[in-house]
Motif scaffolding. Structure first.
Motif, PDB file in Angstrom:
ATOM      1  N   ALA A 284       0.825  -1.204   0.000  1.00  0.00           N
ATOM      2  CA  ALA A 284       0.000   0.000   0.000  1.00  0.00           C
ATOM      3  C   ALA A 284       0.861   1.255   0.000  1.00  0.00           C
ATOM      4  O   ALA A 284       0.589   2.220  -0.730  1.00  0.00           O
ATOM      5  N   ALA A 285       1.926   1.237   0.780  1.00  0.00           N
ATOM      6  CA  ALA A 285       2.809   2.400   0.846  1.00  0.00           C
ATOM      7  C   ALA A 285       3.541   2.606  -0.470  1.00  0.00           C
ATOM      8  O   ALA A 285       3.710   3.746  -0.939  1.00  0.00           O
ATOM      9  N   ALA A 286       3.991   1.506  -1.099  1.00  0.00           N
ATOM     10  CA  ALA A 286       4.727   1.618  -2.363  1.00  0.00           C
ATOM     11  C   ALA A 286       3.849   2.207  -3.461  1.00  0.00           C
ATOM     12  O   ALA A 286       4.336   2.958  -4.322  1.00  0.00           O
ATOM     13  N   VAL A 287       2.560   1.902  -3.424  1.00  0.00           N
ATOM     14  CA  VAL A 287       1.647   2.398  -4.450  1.00  0.00           C
ATOM     15  C   VAL A 287       1.193   3.824  -4.164  1.00  0.00           C
ATOM     16  O   VAL A 287       1.119   4.662  -5.075  1.00  0.00           O
ATOM     17  N   ALA A 288       0.901   4.112  -2.899  1.00  0.00           N
ATOM     18  CA  ALA A 288       0.239   5.374  -2.565  1.00  0.00           C
ATOM     19  C   ALA A 288       1.173   6.502  -2.162  1.00  0.00           C
ATOM     20  O   ALA A 288       0.846   7.678  -2.374  1.00  0.00           O
ATOM     21  N   LEU A 289       2.334   6.193  -1.584  1.00  0.00           N
ATOM     22  CA  LEU A 289       3.131   7.243  -0.955  1.00  0.00           C
ATOM     23  C   LEU A 289       4.226   7.910  -1.790  1.00  0.00           C
ATOM     24  O   LEU A 289       4.695   8.987  -1.394  1.00  0.00           O
TER      25      LEU A 289
ATOM     26  N   MET B 235       6.066  11.419  -0.823  1.00  0.00           N
ATOM     27  CA  MET B 235       7.481  11.524  -0.480  1.00  0.00           C
ATOM     28  C   MET B 235       8.164  12.603  -1.329  1.00  0.00           C
ATOM     29  O   MET B 235       8.934  13.418  -0.813  1.00  0.00           O
ATOM     30  N   ILE B 236       7.878  12.583  -2.617  1.00  0.00           N
ATOM     31  CA  ILE B 236       8.503  13.567  -3.520  1.00  0.00           C
ATOM     32  C   ILE B 236       8.069  14.980  -3.148  1.00  0.00           C
ATOM     33  O   ILE B 236       8.878  15.909  -3.122  1.00  0.00           O
ATOM     34  N   ALA B 237       6.783  15.139  -2.820  1.00  0.00           N
ATOM     35  CA  ALA B 237       6.287  16.462  -2.419  1.00  0.00           C
ATOM     36  C   ALA B 237       6.951  16.941  -1.133  1.00  0.00           C
ATOM     37  O   ALA B 237       7.129  18.146  -0.918  1.00  0.00           O
ATOM     38  N   ALA B 238       7.329  15.991  -0.272  1.00  0.00           N
ATOM     39  CA  ALA B 238       7.979  16.335   0.989  1.00  0.00           C
ATOM     40  C   ALA B 238       9.483  16.504   0.833  1.00  0.00           C
ATOM     41  O   ALA B 238      10.187  16.745   1.821  1.00  0.00           O
ATOM     42  N   GLY B 239       9.986  16.344  -0.391  1.00  0.00           N
ATOM     43  CA  GLY B 239      11.408  16.493  -0.623  1.00  0.00           C
ATOM     44  C   GLY B 239      12.224  15.268  -0.290  1.00  0.00           C
ATOM     45  O   GLY B 239      13.450  15.351  -0.125  1.00  0.00           O
ATOM     46  N   LEU B 240      11.573  14.111  -0.198  1.00  0.00           N
ATOM     47  CA  LEU B 240      12.251  12.853   0.115  1.00  0.00           C
ATOM     48  C   LEU B 240      12.304  11.967  -1.128  1.00  0.00           C
ATOM     49  O   LEU B 240      11.477  12.099  -2.031  1.00  0.00           O
ATOM     50  N   PRO B 241      13.267  11.037  -1.190  1.00  0.00           N
ATOM     51  CA  PRO B 241      13.313  10.096  -2.320  1.00  0.00           C
ATOM     52  C   PRO B 241      12.038   9.253  -2.363  1.00  0.00           C
ATOM     53  O   PRO B 241      11.479   8.902  -1.310  1.00  0.00           O
TER      54      PRO B 241
END
Length: 530
Positions: free
Chosen positions: A177-182, A186-192
């Motif tokens: 679920a995290a791999a599909v949704a997040l 993550m990118i919006a938060a400046g994370l890889p």
């Protein structure tokens, strides 16, 4: 007395739950590989997750099996549940405190920790920094896994096997679920983007606790955040966890050695070995860990009652079931490694070259499958017997064999040599433990086990021949070679192989195979009737 058929039924329940979890684990790997491939990002994640996973397997799950389960089982058997609940509260609180300290230290020293695992990543811009970031995110998973492992041990001691074995499935669901949704988050938060999988792992750690909490609540357990360092049982567990960690460490330390050496074998090597071992770990989980999960509490109950004959009978039946199932799994993986990897993983950014690399490692890892499973069953028994030093010495010897073999083979065979070295060490580890256990128990019905091994090998050879021939015929007949066609060819090949195996098992009278098949059918029928 623990009836032998009950052991097979309990192992069947644990096996079905484990199969569900492993299938979801494969689905998780498919999603992650399709999204991120087997490149630098996955290499970084593989190493970063290996760090808390290594400590978890050594300190939480491995040592917990060796030290906590026999002691908790003794309390339940001889003193009743109230005494066992007091011990459980002490242990869980102590685990939270100890692992919390390790997590804090790990976060502070994440850079040298990641560099120790993957110093060569510094040559690729940003790769080591990504590994450090992912390591810090996932370190709290250690505490969650420690608590989940304690709860699993408690439930196993109370004859609950299905729910604890199913709990890792929630980890896989959370990761998917995290791999599909997040990733966009993550990118919006400046994370890889791959940070999404790391946060999914944390969510999965929480769900593993929650899914077991209800079952323990039904047994009457109420957690209290207290710890009595003067409790003799807690001190015994803490003392046993040292040798328990070392005694069950060989597989995980060997994987650490593989990861360390693989980082110098170029992009993809660490990921190839990781996914190959995960695929090989499916039969270990089904036919090794699930059987060991049932054997240990049963043997501990016999030990608490000084029933030596019961211990011998339980261990012998467990080993027989393991051989009847793991020998076919070994030969089947070797025979169908490439088509299995192709169907499961060759999607998106996972390329045909990756398939061949992973398949070659699967074949070599499979050689050690029986050794892995034998060690998983045998090692904890020594702690139930009070023979704490034996698995420690054997584990250290197995690690030494792996280091020597891996260093010798990585040159001529590359990353494949690491898989072979680990398998050779697993065979040495399992064989040595069984030899000593046979002496400690006054026998483990070696003649019957040898006959089961030989019969299973003969039946498995026929199975492999049928599977390979069927796969070759189907793929040669079907013009369209898309994923659906490849999956159909694989399913038909496995079906033909299993049919030949079942017939051969009947002809050769492999009693353990029939017992296991009957147990699985009964458990499946119960699930369908719910």
């Amino acid at each position: 007395m623990i009836a032998e058929p009950r052991l097979a039924r309990s192992a069947g329940a644990a096996g079905i739950a484990t199969l569900t979890s492993r299938i979801l684990g494969v689905a998780r790997d498919q999603v992650v590989l399709a999204m991120f491939g087997a490149g630098d990002q996955m290499d970084a994640f593989t190493v970063a997750f290996r760090i808390p996973n290594l400590v978890r397997d050594l300190f939480a799950e491995g040592a917990m099996s060796a030290a906590f389960v026999p002691t908790f089982t003794r309390h339940v058997t001889l003193e009743g549940k109230p005494a066992a609940w007091r011990l459980a509260n002490n242990v869980i609180t102590a685990l939270v405190m100890a692992t919390g300290l390790l997590v804090a230290i790990g976060m502070i020293f994440a850079r040298p920790l990641a560099s120790a695992f993957a110093g060569d990543y510094a040559t690729v811009p940003g790769k080591l920094e990504l590994t450090i970031h992912l390591t810090r995110v996932m370190l709290p998973f250690l505490t969650m896994a420690a608590v989940a492992a304690a709860m699993m041990g408690m439930l196993n001691s109370l004859h609950h096997y299905f729910v604890p074995a199913l709990s890792p499935a929630t980890f896989n669901i959370a990761t998917i679920a995290a791999a599909v949704a997040l990733p966009p988050v993550m990118i919006a938060a400046g994370l890889p983007a791959i940070s999404s999988i790391a946060f999914g792992a944390l969510a999965g750690g929480v769900t593993q606790i929650l899914v077991q909490w209800k079952a323990l609540d039904g047994e009457g357990f109420r957690y209290r955040p207290v710890v009595d360092w003067g409790d003799p049982a807690l001190r015994r567990i803490l003392i046993l966890m040292g040798p328990g960690t070392i005694g069950l460490a060989a597989t995980q330390v060997n994987l650490f050695v593989n990861t360390l050496l693989a980082t110098g074998q170029g992009t993809g090597a660490a990921s190839w070995l990781s996914y190959a071992f995960r695929l090989m770990y499916l039969p270990i989980g089904l036919f090794g860990v699930s059987i060991a999960t049932v054997v240990l509490p049963a043997a501990a109950r016999h030990a608490a009652l000084d029933d030596a004959a019961g211990i011998r009978r339980t261990v012998s039946r467990g080993l027989g079931l393991m051989l009847a199932l793991n020998v076919p799994a070994t030969i089947g993986l070797i025979a169908l490694a490439a088509p299995i990897v192709r169907v499961l993983f060759e999607h998106g950014r996972f390329l045909p070259a990756d398939t061949e690399a992973v398949a070659s490692a699967v074949r070599l890892y499979a050689i050690g499958l029986v050794g892995y499973s034998a060690a998983r069953i045998a090692s904890p028994i020594f702690y139930a017997l009070g023979r704490n030093r034996v698995p420690v010495v054997v584990s250290i010897a197995a690690v030494a064999v792996n280091i020597v073999a891996s260093l010798a083979l990585v040159g001529p065979l590359g990353f494949r040599g690491l898989a072979l070295g680990t398998s050779l060490a697993a065979v040495v580890h399992g064989t040595a433990l069984l030899v000593v256990l046979r002496s400690a128990l006054g026998g483990i019905d070696g003649g019957r086990l040898a006959a089961t091994l030989i019969k299973s090998a003969v039946a498995s050879a026929g199975m492999a021949g049928a599977a390979r021939a069927t796969h070759a015929w189907v793929t040669g007949t079907i013009q369209n070679q898309d994923t659906i066609a490849q999956a159909a060819a694989l399913v038909l090949a496995i079906g033909a192989g299993l049919a030949v195996l079942a017939i051969a098992a009947k002809v050769l009278r492999i009693a353990e195979f029939d017992e296991a098949a009957t147990s699985v059918r009964l458990q499946a029928r119960k699930l369908l009737d719910r």
